[in-house]
Scaffold this active site. Structure first.
Site, mmCIF file in Angstrom:
data_model
loop_
_atom_site.group_PDB
_atom_site.id
_atom_site.type_symbol
_atom_site.label_atom_id
_atom_site.label_comp_id
_atom_site.label_asym_id
_atom_site.label_seq_id
_atom_site.Cartn_x
_atom_site.Cartn_y
_atom_site.Cartn_z
ATOM 1 N N CYS A 119 -11.135 21.325 17.044
ATOM 2 C CA CYS A 119 -11.168 21.580 18.491
ATOM 3 C C CYS A 119 -10.592 20.424 19.293
ATOM 4 O O CYS A 119 -11.299 19.768 20.062
ATOM 5 C CB CYS A 119 -12.600 21.859 18.925
ATOM 6 S SG CYS A 119 -13.362 23.101 17.909
ATOM 7 N N GLU A 120 -9.344 20.128 19.062
ATOM 8 C CA GLU A 120 -8.629 19.073 19.784
ATOM 9 C C GLU A 120 -7.177 19.509 19.883
ATOM 10 O O GLU A 120 -6.610 19.977 18.896
ATOM 11 C CB GLU A 120 -8.624 17.755 18.976
ATOM 12 C CG GLU A 120 -9.957 17.168 18.641
ATOM 13 C CD GLU A 120 -10.512 16.262 19.730
ATOM 14 O OE1 GLU A 120 -9.754 15.855 20.639
ATOM 15 O OE2 GLU A 120 -11.719 15.992 19.667
ATOM 16 N N GLY A 130 0.843 -1.187 0.000
ATOM 17 C CA GLY A 130 0.000 0.000 0.000
ATOM 18 C C GLY A 130 0.882 1.243 0.000
ATOM 19 O O GLY A 130 1.175 1.851 -1.037
ATOM 20 N N ARG A 131 1.389 1.547 1.180
ATOM 21 C CA ARG A 131 2.129 2.791 1.400
ATOM 22 C C ARG A 131 3.220 3.053 0.367
ATOM 23 O O ARG A 131 3.293 4.149 -0.200
ATOM 24 C CB ARG A 131 2.756 2.742 2.794
ATOM 25 C CG ARG A 131 3.394 4.050 3.234
ATOM 26 C CD ARG A 131 4.160 3.892 4.550
ATOM 27 N NE ARG A 131 3.461 3.120 5.543
ATOM 28 C CZ ARG A 131 2.697 3.635 6.512
ATOM 29 N NH1 ARG A 131 2.566 4.933 6.622
ATOM 30 N NH2 ARG A 131 2.083 2.843 7.375
ATOM 31 N N TYR A 166 -0.927 8.869 15.359
ATOM 32 C CA TYR A 166 0.285 8.082 15.612
ATOM 33 C C TYR A 166 1.511 8.953 15.905
ATOM 34 O O TYR A 166 2.630 8.469 15.831
ATOM 35 C CB TYR A 166 0.676 7.236 14.386
ATOM 36 C CG TYR A 166 -0.422 6.527 13.660
ATOM 37 C CD1 TYR A 166 -1.080 5.444 14.232
ATOM 38 C CD2 TYR A 166 -0.768 6.898 12.357
ATOM 39 C CE1 TYR A 166 -2.055 4.755 13.528
ATOM 40 C CE2 TYR A 166 -1.743 6.209 11.654
ATOM 41 C CZ TYR A 166 -2.386 5.135 12.254
ATOM 42 O OH TYR A 166 -3.343 4.452 11.552
HETATM 43 N N1 LLP Z 1 -1.934 -6.246 4.010
HETATM 44 C C1 LLP Z 1 -2.558 -6.195 5.194
HETATM 45 C C2 LLP Z 1 -3.190 -7.410 5.704
HETATM 46 C C3 LLP Z 1 -2.583 -4.997 5.927
HETATM 47 O O1 LLP Z 1 -3.182 -4.968 7.104
HETATM 48 C C4 LLP Z 1 -1.956 -3.837 5.406
HETATM 49 C C5 LLP Z 1 -1.994 -2.574 6.126
HETATM 50 C C6 LLP Z 1 -1.341 -3.930 4.150
HETATM 51 C C7 LLP Z 1 -1.338 -5.158 3.486
HETATM 52 C C8 LLP Z 1 -0.655 -2.768 3.502
HETATM 53 O O2 LLP Z 1 0.438 -2.369 4.243
HETATM 54 P P1 LLP Z 1 1.439 -1.238 3.710
HETATM 55 O O3 LLP Z 1 2.189 -1.808 2.524
HETATM 56 O O4 LLP Z 1 0.640 -0.042 3.363
HETATM 57 O O5 LLP Z 1 2.352 -0.983 4.862
HETATM 58 N N2 LLP Z 1 -3.003 3.777 8.944
HETATM 59 C C9 LLP Z 1 -1.651 3.385 9.251
HETATM 60 C C10 LLP Z 1 -1.236 2.136 8.524
HETATM 61 C C11 LLP Z 1 -2.171 0.976 8.749
HETATM 62 C C12 LLP Z 1 -1.758 -0.242 7.969
HETATM 63 C C13 LLP Z 1 -2.843 -1.258 7.991
HETATM 64 N N3 LLP Z 1 -2.571 -2.441 7.268
HETATM 65 C C14 LLP Z 1 -0.726 4.546 8.941
HETATM 66 O O6 LLP Z 1 -1.222 5.609 8.563
HETATM 67 O O7 LLP Z 1 0.489 4.454 9.101
#
Ligand code: LLP
Length: 391
Positions: free
Chosen positions: A340-341, A270-271, A311
């Site tokens: 307002c936080e 994802g990221r 975070y």
């Molecule tokens: N697969 C699963 C089962 C996951 O739970 C996640 C992310 C991914 C793949 C993708 O991970 P990535 O490649 O994006 O690291 N909101 C948080 C991050 C939460 C991640 C949740 N799971 C933040 O803003 O840092």
């Protein structure tokens, strides 16, 4: 890759309603291509973790390059289908899939459910049976590997709610053997997000090797090894390291994962695919001189970018209104939003070019878990987006 902003681009922002997410579509393409090249070298399959960004333009670009979609809700499955991902490229994961969501995925004959518990496996078997279908599944195994990342985004430890723990695996095998409407595809892992220590992925490979062997010894053929996502990006140097190091990442899996000829390796990134390609652009509303510090009050808040409040995440902050003027002095500010936080603060003691009302401020590396985590708290207006190729 050069810098995301120059004065010609910023000029085009003037007059646009703020705040908005700015997508550098060229950088997005470059990132996707870099990932595609590095993964195809080894025949690896990449699914994009839609949770990190469900923006339609972003998803279209990802579909075009040929990645699949890793979805965690019925909404994401529907969005993936609307975007044109084929059913065979859609995976449905998540610890709490509702019956309606499972049915939606069954109706669309998706590639695979990533199953997180024995109970869920039983329910999917039952619902598939009612439809006269066979559901393909991968079992998410909790490998008890420490991702060395923020504790809120660590997912692969025994104490986390995700996946099947090792002591429940015999029960999984029994249930698989007894479930007529289930087709077992393989094993799935995900140990956490924003992982920058590459040794974590080596440890993951060791666990995957152990666990796939455990399954095979019990007469269960493992076809898919899904190792999840988690590759981190450099939030501190968005222009210098604007594309994640996919080469090193995929090479680790090639070197340390035991892949048999009948097996496929799947990733859910994802990221690393989207974070760097967007910035949140906001405008300075007010300057406020405190006793000990100066505040810049901007028109975006935790409702548009939640990560710092949730975070204590770092996003580089820049005043982009004076890019051609190297002589302007800088000074430290706390950059805060209108919500307002007290946690509605994007950064403390941030060294910024001296700000005036109306200046544009960029919060960098906001393309992942940015607009998707926006909220309507304080009845905020919702997210706007601007794309570099539409400026
Ligand atoms: N697969 C699963 C089962 C996951 O739970 C996640 C992310 C991914 C793949 C993708 O991970 P990535 O490649 O994006 O690291 N909101 C948080 C991050 C939460 C991640 C949740 N799971 C933040 O803003 O840092």
């Amino acid at each position: 890759m050069g810098k995301m902003f120059n004065s010609a681009i910023v000029e085009k922002f003037v007059g646009k309603e703020t705040p908005f997410y700015y997508y550098d579509m060229g950088l997005l393409q470059q990132t996707l291509k870099s990932c595609k090249d590095a993964s195809s070298k080894y025949g690896f399959h990449v699914h994009f973790a839609v949770k990190s960004n469900f923006n339609k333009r972003v998803l279209s670009a990802i579909k075009e390059i040929g990645f699949g979609a890793d979805c965690v809700s019925g909404g994401e499955v529907s969005r993936a289908i609307e975007t044109g991902f084929t059913n065979n490229d859609i995976v449905f994961a998540g610890v709490g899939k509702s019956d309606a969501e499972i049915n939606l995925a069954l109706d669309n004959d998706i590639f695979c459910f990533n199953v997180e518990s024995v109970h869920e496996l039983e329910v999917i078997n039952e619902l598939a049976g009612k439809k006269g279908k066979k559901a393909s599944v991968a079992i998410r195994v909790n490998p008890n590997v420490d991702a060395h990342t923020h504790h809120y985004i660590t997912t692969g430890l025994d104490e986390n709610k995700f996946g099947v723990n090792s002591w429940d695996l015999p029960k999984i095998v029994d249930t698989l053997k007894a479930s007529e409407n289930i087709k077992f595809l393989g094993v799935h892992f995900h140990v956490g997000s924003q992982i920058t220590d590459m040794n974590v992925f080596k440890s993951l490979c060791v666990k995957v090797n152990e666990i796939q062997q455990w399954f095979e010894e019990r007469g269960v053929t493992v076809k898919v090894l899904n190792v999840g996502g988690g590759l981190g990006v450099d939030y501190h140097h968005p222009d210098e390291h604007s594309v994640a190091d996919f080469e090193t990442y995929f090479k680790i899996f090639n070197d340390f994962l035991e892949v048999k000829p009948h097996q496929e390796v799947h990733f859910e990134l994802g990221r690393a695919l989207v974070a760097q390609s967007a910035s949140l652009i906001t405008k300075v509303l007010y300057l406020k001189h405190g006793i000990k510090k100066d505040f810049v009050v901007v028109d975006a808040g935790m409702t548009e970018l939640m990560r710092p409040a949730l975070y204590q995440a770092y996003h580089k902050i820049e005043n982009i209104s004076y890019l051609d003027d190297q002589t302007k002095a800088t000074k430290p500010y706390d950059v805060v939003g209108p919500i307002c936080e007290s946690s509605d603060c994007f950064g403390k003691e941030v060294e910024l070019v001296e700000a005036s009302r109306g200046d544009l401020i960029a919060l960098r590396t906001a393309g992942a878990y940015g607009e998707v985590m926006a909220s309507f708290y304080n009845l905020r207006p919702g997210i706007r987006s601007v794309y570099s190729d539409e400026l």
